[in-house]
Design an enzyme around this catalytic site. Structure first.
Site: not given
Length: 487
Positions: A298, A145-147
């Site tokens: 990120w 999730t979300e890098l």
């Protein structure tokens, strides 16, 4: 030869309806169906569908030389099945080309990796199962999730069977190093890391249609020239972005779709190829190991987890949600488990951010609430009702240690029952085999010889008559003994 690795994210949360304090205990449905339908349908037709169709044309026109990667959260997939099933058909076409790699991620697009390894593993497994059933693909690379990624997660990711992970090429982590290489995880050397090229990705995502940008307008040939002119020893340019960049964040009128579709032609002219994350991991040699002590992502300028856990409101909601994780995993209530998935979406915490400046603008742009405090209040009201429902099945008065002890006993008993059932099944099979082998012997017992052996009745009578004689002989002997004793 230099390579471009394109990755596109697809995610939409189930947005919550306005849920008041007085609804707690009375209303167990938390979602704004109208808003969810309207938003995902609108974005799909403006962005996802035309972008996916563009990718299909790029693959066909280049005869498979163009390749990319996509990840789609489980809760977004559910919404597409309900509201925009035609987009699922296009995803199936992309999967059938064999030129689009689908990445693993958490089913609920959650932050479970930061607090609950068991929940994290279960969600990724559920997501893999969904992709295999719906698209016929099995992921080899993880996109959390979300890098979000750090050293602590690497051993678990490797143990889960993934060869690589993609994350942010954060400057405070890289220092003098370049994101344009493959790295290995410091805490799990067999796990490969692909890092997002922050500048080149954001040139498309955020600056493409900005008329005040010094490089405006951005054309496909200019962009490929930038990539080709990077140092020759740099192996790969990772361009990671949301698929809604095309048509949503950057409107179709800006020429974003034409820009994307023109990239392969200019890349071919400059000797730049396109590869998927799995191909990059297998083909390219790592430049060294990379240690990331604290979680990165990120999102926002800080590229950390402060976008979701940067204030007291977010942390309170986060801790309260995962305080019931073990109990939810125990239950068999399908509706409760479904709500559990939807409430874990990172978006709910993103809306509670109190950041200002550029970061604050991004948060407020995506938030359906007027203020982060309103987002917090609404979510906590929903969460309170959810926890009441969990407590009905597993009271919170039972401490976690006691609950775990009970669980251990239940699991042990389940294993014992399973073992006994196996033994019973084995015994039944053995019994059936014995009965099968015993069947041909039955006629032998009814042979005439056996009947003749029973006939001699006359010889048995004298023996029966002899018995009373012996008994009569013994009786006087007993009387004599009694008489002697009386004397």
């Amino acid at each position: 030869m230099k390579a471009i690795c394109f990755y596109f994210q697809i995610h939409q949360p189930f947005r919550l309806k306005r849920y008041r304090f007085f609804d707690i205990g009375n209303d167990h449905y938390y979602y704004d169906d109208f808003a969810n339908d309207d938003i995902i349908t609108s974005i799909a037709h403006r962005s996802y569908i035309p972008a996916a169709e563009t990718l299909l044309r790029m693959i066909e026109s280049t005869k498979g030389k163009f390749q990319c990667a996509i990840s789609i959260s489980g809760i977004a997939f559910e919404q597409f099945q309900t509201y925009v099933p035609e987009f699922i058909d296009i995803l199936k076409k992309l999967a059938a080309t064999g030129k689009v790699e689908f990445l693993a991620e958490t089913y609920a697009h959650s932050l479970a990796s930061l607090t609950d390894p068991i929940e994290f593993a279960e969600q990724v497994k559920a997501h893999d199962t969904m992709l295999e059933q719906q698209l016929g693909v099995k992921p080899k690379v993880l996109r959390n999730t979300e890098l979000i990624y750090c050293d602590e997660m690497a051993p678990q990711i490797l143990a889960m069977g993934y060869k690589g992970v993609i994350t942010e090429g954060a400057k405070h982590i890289l220092g003098w190093k370049s994101p344009n290489y493959i790295y290995t995880a410091a805490s799990a050397p067999k796990l490969k890391i692909l890092l997002k090229n922050d500048k080149l990705s954001d040139d498309i995502s955020f600056r493409f249609s900005n008329t005040e940008w010094s490089e405006y307008p951005l054309t496909a040939d200019k962009y490929i020239d930038w990539i080709a002119s990077t140092p020759p020893e740099e192996q790969i340019i990772n361009l990671f972005m949301n698929l809604e960049t095309f048509g949503q964040l950057q409107p179709a009128e800006s020429g974003i779709f034409q820009f994307l579709e023109a990239l392969p032609r200019f890349a071919s002219e400059r000797g730049v190829e396109f590869i998927t994350p799995s191909q990059a991991i297998s083909k390219l040699k790592p430049a060294g190991d990379l240690s990331i002590l604290h979680p990165i992502s990120w999102a926002d300028e800080a590229r950390d987890t402060s976008a979701w856990l940067g204030n007291k409101l977010q942390n309170e909601a986060f801790e309260k949600l995962y305080s019931v994780a073990e109990r939810v995993r125990l239950c068999d209530d399908r509706r409760l488990k479904q709500d559990w998935n939807y409430l874990q979406a990172s978006d709910h915490f993103f809306y509670m951010s109190t950041k200002h400046m550029a970061d604050g603008e991004v948060h407020s742009h995506f938030s359906p609430y007027e203020t982060p405090y309103q987002a917090f209040t609404n979510y906590m009201n929903v969460l309170s009702d959810f926890i009441v429902r969990v407590e009905e099945q597993y009271p919170l008065s039972i401490e976690n240690e006691e609950l775990n002890s009970l669980l251990t006993t239940i699991r042990n008993q389940a294993r014992e029952i399973e073992t006994l059932n196996k033994e019973i099944a084995t015994m039944r099979l053995n019994l059936e085999k014995v009965e099968d082998t015993a069947e041909p012997e039955k006629p032998k017992a009814v042979k005439p010889k056996a009947a003749k052996a029973v006939k001699p009745v006359k010889s048995a009578k004298p023996k029966a008559e002899a018995k009373p004689e012996k008994k009569v002989a013994k009786k006087p002997a007993k009387k004599e003994i009694v008489n002697k004793l009386e004397l």
